[in-house]
Scaffold this motif. Structure first.
Motif, mmCIF file in Angstrom:
data_model
loop_
_atom_site.group_PDB
_atom_site.id
_atom_site.type_symbol
_atom_site.label_atom_id
_atom_site.label_comp_id
_atom_site.label_asym_id
_atom_site.label_seq_id
_atom_site.Cartn_x
_atom_site.Cartn_y
_atom_site.Cartn_z
ATOM 1 N N PHE A 62 0.822 -1.211 0.000
ATOM 2 C CA PHE A 62 0.000 0.000 0.000
ATOM 3 C C PHE A 62 0.855 1.261 0.000
ATOM 4 O O PHE A 62 0.577 2.218 -0.728
ATOM 5 C CB PHE A 62 -0.924 -0.027 1.215
ATOM 6 C CG PHE A 62 -1.909 1.105 1.264
ATOM 7 C CD1 PHE A 62 -2.884 1.234 0.283
ATOM 8 C CD2 PHE A 62 -1.878 2.033 2.289
ATOM 9 C CE1 PHE A 62 -3.799 2.275 0.322
ATOM 10 C CE2 PHE A 62 -2.778 3.074 2.335
ATOM 11 C CZ PHE A 62 -3.745 3.189 1.352
ATOM 12 N N GLY A 63 1.917 1.282 0.814
ATOM 13 C CA GLY A 63 2.759 2.474 0.900
ATOM 14 C C GLY A 63 3.445 2.797 -0.416
ATOM 15 O O GLY A 63 3.467 3.957 -0.849
ATOM 16 N N ASP A 64 4.008 1.788 -1.083
ATOM 17 C CA ASP A 64 4.677 2.017 -2.365
ATOM 18 C C ASP A 64 3.680 2.477 -3.429
ATOM 19 O O ASP A 64 4.000 3.335 -4.264
ATOM 20 C CB ASP A 64 5.383 0.750 -2.828
ATOM 21 C CG ASP A 64 6.535 0.369 -1.907
ATOM 22 O OD1 ASP A 64 6.983 1.243 -1.156
ATOM 23 O OD2 ASP A 64 6.965 -0.805 -1.940
ATOM 24 N N CYS A 65 2.484 1.919 -3.394
ATOM 25 C CA CYS A 65 1.461 2.330 -4.373
ATOM 26 C C CYS A 65 1.022 3.772 -4.134
ATOM 27 O O CYS A 65 0.746 4.508 -5.090
ATOM 28 C CB CYS A 65 0.264 1.383 -4.308
ATOM 29 S SG CYS A 65 0.623 -0.315 -4.756
ATOM 30 N N LEU A 66 0.971 4.182 -2.858
ATOM 31 C CA LEU A 66 0.646 5.583 -2.570
ATOM 32 C C LEU A 66 1.728 6.516 -3.085
ATOM 33 O O LEU A 66 1.436 7.592 -3.615
ATOM 34 C CB LEU A 66 0.462 5.773 -1.064
ATOM 35 C CG LEU A 66 -0.825 5.233 -0.442
ATOM 36 C CD1 LEU A 66 -0.839 5.524 1.051
ATOM 37 C CD2 LEU A 66 -2.065 5.816 -1.099
ATOM 38 N N ASP A 67 3.002 6.119 -2.935
ATOM 39 C CA ASP A 67 4.093 6.949 -3.456
ATOM 40 C C ASP A 67 3.997 7.094 -4.968
ATOM 41 O O ASP A 67 4.219 8.186 -5.511
ATOM 42 C CB ASP A 67 5.442 6.333 -3.072
ATOM 43 C CG ASP A 67 5.700 6.402 -1.575
ATOM 44 O OD1 ASP A 67 5.113 7.279 -0.917
ATOM 45 O OD2 ASP A 67 6.479 5.577 -1.068
ATOM 46 N N ASP A 125 -1.254 15.152 -2.307
ATOM 47 C CA ASP A 125 -0.275 14.809 -1.271
ATOM 48 C C ASP A 125 -0.928 14.781 0.104
ATOM 49 O O ASP A 125 -0.672 13.882 0.916
ATOM 50 C CB ASP A 125 0.875 15.819 -1.285
ATOM 51 C CG ASP A 125 1.721 15.712 -2.535
ATOM 52 O OD1 ASP A 125 1.610 14.697 -3.254
ATOM 53 O OD2 ASP A 125 2.503 16.649 -2.812
ATOM 54 N N ARG A 126 -1.778 15.767 0.388
ATOM 55 C CA ARG A 126 -2.425 15.799 1.704
ATOM 56 C C ARG A 126 -3.377 14.619 1.888
ATOM 57 O O ARG A 126 -3.427 14.005 2.964
ATOM 58 C CB ARG A 126 -3.183 17.118 1.870
ATOM 59 C CG ARG A 126 -2.308 18.277 2.283
ATOM 60 C CD ARG A 126 -3.108 19.545 2.417
ATOM 61 N NE ARG A 126 -3.253 20.197 1.132
ATOM 62 C CZ ARG A 126 -3.949 21.306 0.917
ATOM 63 N NH1 ARG A 126 -4.580 21.868 1.911
ATOM 64 N NH2 ARG A 126 -4.011 21.852 -0.274
ATOM 65 N N ILE A 127 -4.132 14.298 0.849
ATOM 66 C CA ILE A 127 -5.058 13.170 0.945
ATOM 67 C C ILE A 127 -4.297 11.867 1.128
ATOM 68 O O ILE A 127 -4.642 11.029 1.980
ATOM 69 C CB ILE A 127 -5.945 13.109 -0.315
ATOM 70 C CG1 ILE A 127 -6.828 14.356 -0.409
ATOM 71 C CG2 ILE A 127 -6.815 11.867 -0.305
ATOM 72 C CD1 ILE A 127 -7.595 14.470 -1.712
ATOM 73 N N VAL A 128 -3.258 11.686 0.349
ATOM 74 C CA VAL A 128 -2.479 10.446 0.418
ATOM 75 C C VAL A 128 -1.832 10.280 1.788
ATOM 76 O O VAL A 128 -1.854 9.196 2.383
ATOM 77 C CB VAL A 128 -1.429 10.423 -0.705
ATOM 78 C CG1 VAL A 128 -0.389 9.340 -0.453
ATOM 79 C CG2 VAL A 128 -2.098 10.186 -2.051
ATOM 80 N N GLU A 129 -1.256 11.347 2.325
ATOM 81 C CA GLU A 129 -0.596 11.227 3.621
ATOM 82 C C GLU A 129 -1.601 11.010 4.745
ATOM 83 O O GLU A 129 -1.296 10.321 5.728
ATOM 84 C CB GLU A 129 0.244 12.480 3.895
ATOM 85 C CG GLU A 129 1.439 12.635 2.970
ATOM 86 C CD GLU A 129 2.339 11.411 2.980
ATOM 87 O OE1 GLU A 129 2.505 10.796 4.053
ATOM 88 O OE2 GLU A 129 2.878 11.069 1.909
ATOM 89 N N ALA A 130 -2.810 11.568 4.628
ATOM 90 C CA ALA A 130 -3.850 11.292 5.621
ATOM 91 C C ALA A 130 -4.236 9.819 5.591
ATOM 92 O O ALA A 130 -4.404 9.184 6.648
ATOM 93 C CB ALA A 130 -5.067 12.175 5.367
ATOM 94 N N LEU A 131 -4.368 9.259 4.388
ATOM 95 C CA LEU A 131 -4.692 7.836 4.275
ATOM 96 C C LEU A 131 -3.548 6.964 4.777
ATOM 97 O O LEU A 131 -3.778 5.937 5.435
ATOM 98 C CB LEU A 131 -5.014 7.497 2.815
ATOM 99 C CG LEU A 131 -6.230 8.201 2.207
ATOM 100 C CD1 LEU A 131 -6.394 7.823 0.752
ATOM 101 C CD2 LEU A 131 -7.493 7.846 2.984
ATOM 102 N N ARG A 132 -2.315 7.357 4.478
ATOM 103 C CA ARG A 132 -1.178 6.572 4.941
ATOM 104 C C ARG A 132 -1.110 6.559 6.474
ATOM 105 O O ARG A 132 -0.849 5.524 7.096
ATOM 106 C CB ARG A 132 0.113 7.152 4.366
ATOM 107 C CG ARG A 132 1.339 6.248 4.577
ATOM 108 C CD ARG A 132 2.621 7.039 4.397
ATOM 109 N NE ARG A 132 2.678 7.739 3.129
ATOM 110 C CZ ARG A 132 3.127 7.184 1.993
ATOM 111 N NH1 ARG A 132 3.553 5.943 1.984
ATOM 112 N NH2 ARG A 132 3.149 7.908 0.880
#
Length: 286
Positions: free
Chosen positions: A159-164, A176-183
């Protein structure tokens, strides 16, 4: 007085020695930061298959072609050089204009993306499923990026690599804000993600409304300034079609006048952009 001067001189020498011998500060090199910004600009403009170096090479090629063409028509290398310098910035200006239009279009659909995510999470979907669902039901402009995320997650399961990878495809501060909130939610857990997404959606809609009003008020001023910066060079281009007028710029004085005019145009245009620029989100969560 001599003691004070000696102390000041000694302190200056110590600072100079410290700056020379100490390690450079951590962080990306200036050249790397410049390349990253240019790469983000290309992604935001939707230009695929062109790297930062390719854009620089294209600018150089355009400058050479314009220099040869204008010099051949006018017979004055100084005039050709002026138009070559102006033409060298044309590819970057086009990319910036396209990125600006695309960011404005995406700014209108990000609240919808956040609402889709909040609805999916409220319905019991996992975070990867809620993101992958946007590839089918999300805004049309963003579906390819979220479909690619879903495909990456099916293949790797990381999941983390796919978010990157998703952040790199979107290259957008809101993403970036949405992705980091989900992470963060995936890593540490928590039940406040729905409220966080609703707050972010409200903030994005308010920002969109305010920015739309400001852009509507300043658009005529910006267009008038662009016309004022372009008009002298259009006149110069018309003058170069007359041999007598073009020959006047072939002297040292003529070249100096062109250089002064070009510098004045660039400085005035950059000042106009800085004064009229609205605050832009920066990718601090790259």
């Amino acid at each position: 007085m001599g003691v004070v001067a000696g102390l000041v001189l000694g302190a200056g020498l110590c600072l100079l020695l410290w700056a020379v011998t100490s390690d450079p500060p951590s962080g990306p090199a200036p050249a790397r930061r410049w390349t990253d910004r240019l790469t983000d600009l290309l992604v935001q403009a939707g230009v695929t298959g062109v790297s930062a170096g390719g854009l620089v090479g294209l600018s150089a090629l355009v400058a050479v072609v314009v220099f040869v063409t204008v010099t051949a028509v006018s017979g004055v290398p100084a005039v050709g050089m002026c138009f070559a310098v102006l033409a060298a910035g044309a590819p970057l200006s086009l990319v910036r204009a396209r990125a600006r239009r695309r960011r404005a279009a995406l700014r209108e659909v990000w609240p919808e993306v956040v609402d889709h995510l909040a609805s999916g999470i409220r319905a019991g979907l996992s975070l990867p499923e809620a993101l992958g669902q946007l590839g089918q039901r999300g805004p049309e402009e963003l579906r390819p990026a979220f479909r690619a995320f879903a495909e990456d997650h099916r293949v790797t399961g990381r999941f983390g690599d796919c978010l990157d990878a998703l952040k790199a495809r979107l290259a957008d501060p809101v993403a970036d804000r949405i992705v980091e909130a989900l992470r963060l939610t995936r890593d540490v857990g928590g039940s406040d993600l729905g409220r966080l997404l609703r707050t972010l959606s409200h903030f994005l809609r308010e920002d969109l409304r305010t920015r739309g009003e400001l852009e509507a008020r300043q658009s005529w001023t910006v267009n008038a300034a662009r016309l004022a910066a372009t008009a002298p060079w259009v006149v110069l281009a018309l003058l170069t079609t007359r041999p007598g007028a073009a020959a006047a710029y072939g002297t040292a004085t003529g070249a100096l006048v062109l250089a002064a005019g070009g510098a004045s145009t660039v400085v005035a245009y950059q000042l106009m952009l800085r004064v009229a620029r609205l605050p832009e989100d920066v990718r601090v969560l790259r």
